[in-house]
Each structure stands twice: as C-alpha cells, then as structure tokens.
Design a protein around this motif. Structure first.
Motif, PDB file in Angstrom:
ATOM      1  N   ALA A 117      85.118  21.835 -13.190  1.00  0.00           N
ATOM      2  CA  ALA A 117      83.324  22.331 -14.329  1.00  0.00           C
ATOM      3  C   ALA A 117      83.682  23.927 -13.763  1.00  0.00           C
ATOM      4  CB  ALA A 117      82.677  21.164 -13.078  1.00  0.00           C
ATOM      5  N   SER A 118      83.229  24.253 -12.589  1.00  0.00           N
ATOM      6  CA  SER A 118      83.578  25.856 -13.006  1.00  0.00           C
ATOM      7  C   SER A 118      84.436  26.874 -13.891  1.00  0.00           C
ATOM      8  CB  SER A 118      83.658  26.064 -11.393  1.00  0.00           C
ATOM      9  OG  SER A 118      84.888  26.602 -10.864  1.00  0.00           O
ATOM     10  N   ALA A 119      85.428  25.615 -13.968  1.00  0.00           N
ATOM     11  CA  ALA A 119      87.009  26.362 -15.089  1.00  0.00           C
ATOM     12  C   ALA A 119      86.650  26.584 -16.743  1.00  0.00           C
ATOM     13  CB  ALA A 119      88.299  26.283 -13.987  1.00  0.00           C
ATOM     14  N   LEU A 120      85.665  25.752 -16.005  1.00  0.00           N
ATOM     15  CA  LEU A 120      85.510  25.344 -18.549  1.00  0.00           C
ATOM     16  C   LEU A 120      85.149  27.142 -19.132  1.00  0.00           C
ATOM     17  CD1 LEU A 120      83.481  22.183 -17.674  1.00  0.00           C
ATOM     18  CD2 LEU A 120      85.672  22.361 -18.968  1.00  0.00           C
ATOM     19  N   PRO A 121      85.400  26.421 -20.194  1.00  0.00           N
ATOM     20  CA  PRO A 121      84.972  27.942 -20.817  1.00  0.00           C
ATOM     21  C   PRO A 121      83.002  27.986 -21.439  1.00  0.00           C
ATOM     22  CG  PRO A 121      86.507  27.291 -22.282  1.00  0.00           C
ATOM     23  CD  PRO A 121      86.301  26.630 -21.388  1.00  0.00           C
ATOM     24  N   THR A 122      83.267  29.070 -21.389  1.00  0.00           N
ATOM     25  CA  THR A 122      81.333  28.580 -21.614  1.00  0.00           C
ATOM     26  C   THR A 122      80.884  28.710 -23.524  1.00  0.00           C
ATOM     27  OG1 THR A 122      80.732  31.131 -20.296  1.00  0.00           O
ATOM     28  CG2 THR A 122      79.676  30.892 -22.172  1.00  0.00           C
ATOM     29  N   ALA A 139      77.037  19.287 -13.689  1.00  0.00           N
ATOM     30  CA  ALA A 139      75.377  19.595 -13.968  1.00  0.00           C
ATOM     31  C   ALA A 139      74.800  21.423 -13.798  1.00  0.00           C
ATOM     32  CB  ALA A 139      74.561  18.860 -12.544  1.00  0.00           C
ATOM     33  N   ASP A 140      75.461  22.532 -13.330  1.00  0.00           N
ATOM     34  CA  ASP A 140      75.202  23.396 -13.190  1.00  0.00           C
ATOM     35  C   ASP A 140      75.891  23.909 -14.471  1.00  0.00           C
ATOM     36  OD1 ASP A 140      74.307  22.539 -10.964  1.00  0.00           O
ATOM     37  OD2 ASP A 140      76.318  24.195  -9.721  1.00  0.00           O
ATOM     38  N   ARG A 141      76.744  23.554 -15.795  1.00  0.00           N
ATOM     39  CA  ARG A 141      77.150  24.341 -16.612  1.00  0.00           C
ATOM     40  C   ARG A 141      76.275  24.049 -17.664  1.00  0.00           C
ATOM     41  NH1 ARG A 141      82.107  26.356 -16.388  1.00  0.00           N
ATOM     42  NH2 ARG A 141      81.398  27.449 -18.232  1.00  0.00           N
TER      43      ARG A 141
END
Ligand code: NAP
Length: 240
Positions: A117-122, A139-141
C-alpha cells in the motif's frame, strides 16, 4: 480415524471428496467468509471455533483423530490456531498448502499488504484482488483510486477513499482479465502470492498489458508436517 479439514480452498474441497471415496470419516470446517461456498463431502460446520482453545475443545468433543489445515496460504491466524490446538489435543496435524508462484523479475515484491500500500504511486488506478478483508491496509491512500474485486455483493459503502468494488466470481480467463484491467484503466495490479492454477490469469493479463505488478509475499506458517497436494495429504493421513 476421524479427520477435521479446516477448509476454504479448492484443495480442501478436493481432499474432502478424496477422503469420502477412501471411506474415511470427516468433518469440514469453513469460516463462513463466502455466502455460497462450493459443496464439500462429509459433515460440515461453519464459523470460528473461538481461537485455538475453542478448536482444541471441538477436536476433543468430536473425537477428531487427525487435523488437516487446508486453509488459504494467507489465512495465517487459522494456521497458528491449528498448530496450537493440535498440540493441546495431542493429535497429528498436516498443512496442505499449494506451492507459491515462482517469483518473476518484473514483479515488485512486498512483505505484506501495508508495504504494498505504501509503495503505490500517487495518482495510480489500482486493481486489488486481495480480498475484502485486506482493504483496511489501503485506507490511508486517498491519492489512489482502487478497484477492489470481491466475490459477494454485500451491502455497505466502499471502504476506501476513492474507488469501487467490482463483483466477480472466479474463474476468469486471461482474455476476461485483460478486458477487466483495460476497461478500468488500471496502472497497478496488487495480488498476493496465493499460488495454484486459479488466479494466475490476472497476473498474465497484467503482464500482457505491461502493467506494474505488486506481489505480496506469503506470511510465515508454523513449522510442522506440510504437503502440497491432495494425494500427498491423503497418503500422509493413511500412514499416520
Ligand atoms: P484467518 O485470518 O487466518 O482466520 C481468522 C479467523 O477465522 C480464525 O481465527 C477463525 O476464527 C476463523 N476461521 C478461519 N478459517 C476457518 C475455518 N476453516 N473454519 C472455521 N473457522 C475459521 O483467515 P482469513 O484470512 O480471514 O480467511 C478465512 C477463511 O477464508 C479461511 O478458512 C481461508 O481458508 C478462506 N480463504 C481465505 C483467503 C485469504 O485470502 N485469506 C482466500 C480464500 C479463502 P476463530 O479464531 O474464532 O476459530
């Protein structure tokens, strides 16, 4: 001999029929995660046991002599419970776990869902095939749009900031998966390394389309007897 099969996979279902054919008394157990599970052989029960102590109690109360953990490779809690309960009840346990897909150089490997999740590109549009229970990890993205494929159409809002559910019951062909990923303009596919024959089609489709593939590694399993096929599980049971 009386076998309790902790189910939730195609392998568990196949094993139930193989045990029935072999004339072995069995109970199958499902968590109750899907609304219309495929039929299995033997007596069946649905719902949690109440942790490892509850499972140990069930084993004793039902004179279970052998336990098979044939749950999904990512059902780590149930596998830990099975390990502990088998020790408490002092019965043999075997894990039936399908092999993982061999890692490919073009896959981005992640230790768990949170890391993926944290590595997904904006700004990406992301296809999640990781199950309804996994969505909290994303959920944070709020800078990413998610298309989350789930089997059952349950009431309630989409639980992530941006995106939607896509209802679909496998199997899907590679062609169907190409169309699904194309239609939703997906940039990144997030999958878990579930292994097996069903499920690889979306990976092949994403590769065909040149999409980024985020693959989540399997959680660790308790040490113990482990087999990879239904035939080996049956052989293990009949010699134990
Ligand atoms: P989990 O996190 O390992 O287990 C959560 C709880 O669900 C367990 O502690 C247990 O409750 C109950 N449970 C799980 N499997 C059960 C079974 N076969 N029979 C009775 N209770 C069970 O599991 P999960 O990831 O939520 O998966 C739930 C079920 O769906 C599993 O049976 C699994 O095989 C199947 N499944 C999971 C996935 C996946 O991606 N995780 C994919 C396909 C199928 P108590 O502690 O109260 O006993």
């Amino acid at each position: 001999m009386k076998v309790l099969v902790l189910a939730g996979t195609a392998e568990a279902r196949e094993l139930s029929f193989a045990l029935e054919r072999a004339g072995i008394d069995l109970i199958t157990s499902l968590a109750g995660a899907t609304e219309r599970p495929a039929p299995m052989a033997g007596a069946s029960r649905v719902g949690g046991f109440g942790g490892a102590p509850g499972l140990a109690e069930f084993i004793k109360a039902n004179d279970v002599s052998h336990l098979v953990d044939a749950t999904h490779p990512f059902a780590a809690q149930m596998s830990r419970n099975a390990h502990e309960a088998a020790e408490t009840a002092q019965i043999p346990l075997v894990q039936l776990v399908r092999p993982a897909w061999p890692e490919k150089p073009n896959w981005h490997m992640h230790d768990d869902l949170a890391a993926a999740a944290s590595a997904l590109p904006t700004g990406a549009t992301v296809f999640l095939s990781t199950g309804r229970g996994s969505l909290a990890a994303f959920a944070d993205r709020d800078d990413v749009t998610f298309i989350a494929r789930v089997i059952d159409d349950l009431p309630g809002p989409f639980p992530l900031p941006k995106g939607r559910f896509q209802i679909g019951k496998p199997p899907f062909s590679v062609q169907e998966e190409v169309a699904t990923l194309n239609d939703a303009k997906i940039d990144v596919l997030v999958s878990r390394n579930s292994g097996g024959t069903g499920g690889i089609e979306k990976i092949l489709a994403a590769e065909h389309l040149g999409l980024k593939i985020f693959m989540v590694k399997r959680p660790s399993m308790p040490q113990g007897n482990r087999v990879e096929t239904v035939d080996d599980a049956l052989a293990w049971l009949t010699k134990t």
